[in-house]
Every structure is written in C-alpha cells, then in structure tokens.
Design an enzyme around this catalytic site. Sequence first.
Site, PDB file in Angstrom:
ATOM      1  N   ALA A 224       0.860  -1.204  -0.215  1.00  0.00           N
ATOM      2  CA  ALA A 224      -0.050   0.185  -0.086  1.00  0.00           C
ATOM      3  C   ALA A 224       0.761   1.189   0.074  1.00  0.00           C
ATOM      4  O   ALA A 224       2.199   1.076   0.238  1.00  0.00           O
ATOM      5  CB  ALA A 224      -0.920  -0.157   1.332  1.00  0.00           C
ATOM      6  N   LEU A 228       4.018   8.599   4.032  1.00  0.00           N
ATOM      7  CA  LEU A 228       5.084   8.747   3.859  1.00  0.00           C
ATOM      8  C   LEU A 228       5.961   7.609   2.917  1.00  0.00           C
ATOM      9  O   LEU A 228       7.150   7.440   3.126  1.00  0.00           O
ATOM     10  CB  LEU A 228       5.797   8.282   5.502  1.00  0.00           C
ATOM     11  CG  LEU A 228       5.543   9.387   6.572  1.00  0.00           C
ATOM     12  CD1 LEU A 228       5.946   8.631   7.881  1.00  0.00           C
ATOM     13  CD2 LEU A 228       6.119  10.739   5.973  1.00  0.00           C
ATOM     14  N   TRP A 230       5.506   4.198   0.339  1.00  0.00           N
ATOM     15  CA  TRP A 230       5.185   2.766   0.249  1.00  0.00           C
ATOM     16  C   TRP A 230       5.298   1.858   1.586  1.00  0.00           C
ATOM     17  O   TRP A 230       6.193   2.293   2.178  1.00  0.00           O
ATOM     18  CB  TRP A 230       5.901   1.931  -0.775  1.00  0.00           C
ATOM     19  CG  TRP A 230       5.333   2.410  -2.155  1.00  0.00           C
ATOM     20  CD1 TRP A 230       6.031   3.574  -3.139  1.00  0.00           C
ATOM     21  CD2 TRP A 230       3.916   2.090  -2.936  1.00  0.00           C
ATOM     22  NE1 TRP A 230       5.060   3.558  -4.151  1.00  0.00           N
ATOM     23  CE2 TRP A 230       4.255   2.630  -3.903  1.00  0.00           C
ATOM     24  CE3 TRP A 230       3.229   1.338  -2.544  1.00  0.00           C
ATOM     25  CZ2 TRP A 230       2.890   2.464  -4.931  1.00  0.00           C
ATOM     26  CZ3 TRP A 230       2.105   1.225  -3.409  1.00  0.00           C
ATOM     27  CH2 TRP A 230       2.002   1.635  -4.916  1.00  0.00           C
ATOM     28  N   ASP A 347      -4.284  10.627  13.979  1.00  0.00           N
ATOM     29  CA  ASP A 347      -4.961  10.417  12.807  1.00  0.00           C
ATOM     30  C   ASP A 347      -5.874   9.192  12.642  1.00  0.00           C
ATOM     31  O   ASP A 347      -5.717   8.483  11.958  1.00  0.00           O
ATOM     32  CB  ASP A 347      -3.682  10.418  11.836  1.00  0.00           C
ATOM     33  CG  ASP A 347      -4.132  10.441  10.573  1.00  0.00           C
ATOM     34  OD1 ASP A 347      -5.175  10.974  10.273  1.00  0.00           O
ATOM     35  OD2 ASP A 347      -3.654  10.065   9.550  1.00  0.00           O
TER      36      ASP A 347
END
Length: 802
Positions: A224, A228, A230, A347
């Site tokens: 994914a 920052l 892969w 987050d």
Amino acid sequence: MKCAQPGCTGTVVDGYCDVCGMAAEPGGSAATAPAGPTHPTPATTAPVAAAVDGTPCTQPGCTGKVLDGYCDVCGSPPASVTVAPSVAAETQPLSGGDASVATAASSVRSAAIGSRLARATGSVSRRTRTGSQRMRAARLGAGLTAVPPAPPVDASKAINPDPQVPEDKRVCSKCGAAIGRTVDGRPGRTEGFCPQCGQQFSFSPKLHPGDLVAGQYEVAGAIAHGGLGWIYLARDRNVSNRWVVLKGLLNSGDPDALAAAIAEQQFLAQVEHPLIVEIYNFVTHEGAGYIVMEYVGGKSLKQILKARMGENNGEYDPLPVDQALAYVLEVLPAFQYLHDLGLVYCDFKPDNLIQVGDAVKLIDLGGVRRIDDEDSAIYGTVGYQAPEVAEVGPSVASDIYTIGRTLVVLCMEFRGYQGTYLHTLPPPETTPLFREHDSLYWLVAKCCAADPADRFASADELRAQLIGVLREVVAARTRGTALTSAASVLFESPATATSVLTWSALPSLRPDTTDPQHAWLTTVSATDPAERLTNLAQAPEDSAEVLLARAHAALELEEPARAHAHAAELLAADPWDWRALWVDGLAALQERDWSAAQAAFSAVYQQVPGELAPKLALAVACERGGLPEVAEGLYATCAATDATYVAPAAFGMARVRADRGDTAGAVAALDMVPSTSRGYPESRQLRAEVLLSDAGAAPAASPGPRLAVLDQAMRSIESVPMDPAARQRYTVRILTEALGVVTAAPGNGQHDVTVGEHVATETGLRAGLEKAYRALAREAPLLEDRVRLVNQANAVRSWTLT
C-alpha cells in the site's frame, strides 16, 4: 494473572489483558500523561490502594467479594476511580424540518452549560476535571449485537503486483497541491519537486522484492501507499520467517535527521496492547528509515466500506449503526491505554482500524506522539482532524474528535465532511440518521464540539455513553424483544413504578466516590431534611457532592429556590458539571415550570446521551409542558431499552395516548408492564380505567363492541391481587355500564357474551351487581354506608316471585 472480566479467558500481560484489552488496575499504566502547556490537560488516573481479599464489592447492586484485586462476581476493581463526567456539545434550538423533527428531543430548548455557560459568566473556557474511569473495555459488539467476522488475509495475497500511485491520488505531503499529473499528454512524473512549495516527492517504491533490510528483513513486495511512501511486506529471517510490515519513517537523506527521527520514535516500541499493532524495530536502509511492525492480516474498515459499496452497485452503503458503534466501542480501550501513557494517536480514521475475525486492531502508529511534544510533525487527515490542532497541537480532546468523525463516516454517507462540514455536522432536521437516532446525534455532537473543553474528557467517558447509545440502537432495531437491564454508573434505577412520576420518583444520582468529601458525607445519617441541612452546613469543604446533598435536602423540604441556589454554586465552580442542571430540572418540576425543566433536562441528555434517566425526566417535563409527541418518543425509547424503565415509561406513554383519545395505543403501552413489575397491579387498574372511558365514549348503537371493551376492563382487575373493596368498586362501575348497554339494546342482552364471569344479560348483570354491593356493604366501616349499599343491592336485584 488471569483476566477478571466476566466471560474473558485472557491473561494479564504488562498490565493489560491480552484478549479483551482491560486494564489490570483502574489506573492503567503507571506512566502519567504530561500536561501540554497550550491545550486541555489529558485525563490521568490516580493510584488506587489495593483492597483486602474478602471485602465486599463496591459496585452498586453487586453481592460479590474482592478476590485477588477484583470482584469474584462482576469482575470490577474494588475502588474504581470515578470522576463525574462533564462537557457537551454547544447546541442551538432546531426549527423547520418535517413531521419527524417535531417528535425529536433535539427540538427542545437546552439550558446553557460548558463553554457556552463559561463564556456567559466570564469563566475560562477550559476543562478543569479529569475524565471518568468508571468503565473499561468490552468485546466486539459488547454482547448486544453481532458483527460479521472478517476472514484473515493471506500475507502473500496482500502484495501489490504493480505498485503504482494513480495520478489523481498524487498530492504533496507538505502543502497538499496536486503533483505528478499528466501535462500535454505526457504522463506525470513519479519523482520530482512540488511546484508550489518545493517539497521533494517520490511515488516509486524504494524497496523491491528480495531486498534485505538491516540484514534481517527480506522484502516480499509493496502492499500500500501512505503519507510517508510505500508500505512493504517482508519476512523476518531472524524470527521464524514471520511476516512483518516495513513503513517509511522519514523521507530524508540527512543521516543526522534520520537518527534523530528514529530516536524520537523509539517510545513506540514500549506500546504493548492487544488492540494496537505491535512495533518490533526501527531500522535504516540506504539512507531511509523504517518502522518494523506486526503484520495484521485483516480488512480495514475503509476496505469493508468499499466492499459494501461495490456490492451495492457503486452506491455508498454505510455500516448498520449498531455495527459501527460496536467497532468504535471495541477500540476505545486502546485509546485510553495510549492516553494513560501520555500519548495521542492523532490520525484515527476508517483506514487505521483493521478487523481480523471477530477482533479489531489499531494500526499505523506513525502519527502517534507525546502529548507534551511541541516540535514533532503533526499528522492528520482533512475531515477528521480537530480544528484547533493547527494552533495548539493534538490532545486527548482532538483524538476524541477524530473518533466522532470516524463514527459518522461509518454510519452514513457523510457528504461534505472535507468541505461544507469540515468542522461541523449536518443539522439533524435534514439528516435521516440523526432524526432516527437522537442519542447518536448528541454523542457525535459532543465528540466533535468546536470547543475542546466541551468534548468527552476521556475515551473511558466516551465508552460509558457509547455503550448506552448502542443499547438504544439495538433496542430500537429489535423493538425491545431482547429487553435486558444494565446498571448505570451515573444514575440509580427508577425508585418506583407508579403511574405518576414526581421529581422524587425519578432516578437519583449515584454518588461520586472520588469527591474529597465523600467519606465525610457517609457520616451524615439524619433522615429529616432540615436536620440534614444543618449537618451539611458543617462540611469541611463545599465540594460538589456536598452542594448536591444540600440541594437534594432543599428539594425534600419543598424549597426549590434554595435548590437552584446550590446548583448555581456548583455551576460557578465548574460550568461543565451537568449534575447542577439535573438539580435545576428537579427544582423546576417542583415549581411546575415545565419550560425550565425541559431546558435543564435537555442539556443533561445532550451531555450523557447514553443514559436513560435524563430521557425519562425530559419526557415528564415535555408531557406536562405541552410537547406530548416528544414525550411519547422518549418514553418509548426508555421502555424498549431497559427493563427497569419499562413500567414508568409505559405509564407515561399510556397517559399521552389516552389524552389524545388513542385507547388501543394506551392499552398496548400498559400491556408492556410485565407481571413481575411492582407496577403491574396499578397498570391493570389504569388499563381498566382507560377501557371504561372508551366504552362510555362508544356509540350506543354498538352494544357488542362496548360489551367486549367492558369485558377486557373486568378481566384487567381480575388478573391482579387488589384490595377487596377496590375490586368491588371497579366491579360495580363496570357492571353498571354493561347493564346500561344491555337494557338499551334490543333483545335485552347477549347470552353468548360475558363481562368477566357474568353473562351479558340483564338478569346476569343484575345478579353480579347485587353481589358486589353486598360485598361492599360487609366491608363498609360506617353503619350509614352499610345501609346505603344494602339498599342499592336490593334496588338493582332482579324481581322474582319469591
């Protein structure tokens, strides 16, 4: 040590259960949360002394004893740290909308509290109390609902065979500008510099299959792309070839900056909780830093939502509300654990919660930071991040905000959450989800309040209310067929089950055992309210519990003005203490000031939306204050959600329906009262009264239906034990009404119809009436009454030749 939670088979490891995530001690980790200098102080927990084995459990209604630090019946710690919850979202009166809006409790005017009250009185808009520690974790669904399990994902199948970032997803990590896009037919660059701010970017994988990172981790491929760069899947050659995930830590070629970043993030390796992905290591490779973490082979909530959307022909298909609540409920202990360590997650969003089987795990700790960290980069996502973060940094309150926003996204298609409603919620009058689930709206509104001080003070405090909302949602879906009862941590159960609720019959507040004067208050044993007020005047300190005790004593003396004064003292000390408004509402009921009572109880409801007591109190105020539709809806919620609230709520629904002439609805409400309830006999009497009123109002030309109604009324009073004189008085009323129906109808009766045990003929009804009058005469204490009743028996008896 085994986990003490009922039904849990886990073991306590490093202070937390490895299955359910419950803390072994009420205080969680020994680490405390450092207070940030510019934003609200996070919730912390005071140490609790260990209780001696064999001492009684302190939980209300529990008969257990403490064994190895936990109750052997309910599993609770012996002295949970409990601080009265506070804060609520600032609210505005609602107007307009369709007919359903008129029945919503959100339409009731609310009294000022929290930041709104603080601003009005000139107080500082800042929370002054820590969060409640009364409740901890539960399993997925909390035993209230079922969530479909998510099958584990084979790690090898998670690898992206063609790792590319679509052009429409390429944005600058610094300024958010579109980058790497097609220009004049030429494909966009995957590496370069942002034309807006000059930030270097790269969308090409830095690691490739077969690369060996730090001499230990063999890369299998990219899975994914994140903020920052892969994210890679690899095998740990030093530990049984287990699967691990490598995530970029810093996109920089500066060795010193990289070393500093790794040192700064080392604290993440200390995070050990069964609901949080485990951090194994920090490594460098070719000038880049990586976090090595546990591979969690499941589906994120974002993937689950996408799958539902695909199965729904591309139309957004939100999770059922109960399932969305269950997911959030399950992960809250992880947030409390982080906050106990002085960390904030920053987050949270559907992408970062993964379900594996029937469990969930919080992933992506890249944004986690210390609460007092004023220098590190802050990570967040537009639409989820709290508005104050840019100025004062993240906090416990900003984490709560992200949880609220995530819950809305899971429950409905939240259009405009990154634009029109970037820092607000859509109004309930135009939002079907909020119209249908009033309590859910207030829960989310409190999570996402504009002022951080108005949000839930802790994840535990949020959890205590969220589980109550979940119970309501499940009850509404099942229409009360799975009715149970659950003790509240804030309110006692309703005191009585009578047909008329006064202020004293409403649920009482549970005492806050962490109040500094709680121990002293237990020594005040006077039952006379005047004497008790005298004793309370000698309190060493005017704490919140002392002020509440004085207010309650004033109410017992029927001095509502004095109760209002004590409530005002409490609000002056803490504008977020909703208990003061509870007292105001009770005093307003005493004064018959229905509007003031509605405003007070509405504010309490909004601050503790998972509690039923404020809903019941608000229903009473609305019923008497000209808002019967709102009252009926609140009564229905209470009756469907908790067995201990069925009787008082059913009586309320019956009154509202009977007042508007809905006899069938009133009878149906009274039939909700179970035979095991203390209010059952009264419900049968009230049922008879409602049916008698309906029989009298029926057309005289309809003897059959009228007799059927009177038969129901008779059977209602025959079904319960009752004072003999009262039973005979009901019998006289019912049979007199039936006799009038029979004598006015052609044929002088119906031999195939009965009213109770009496045949519905003139002869049969007169015999029953005579018997009832003579029974009343035998019970009459005065001679003149006995004579009068015997004369009535003689007058009503059928004429005979003997």
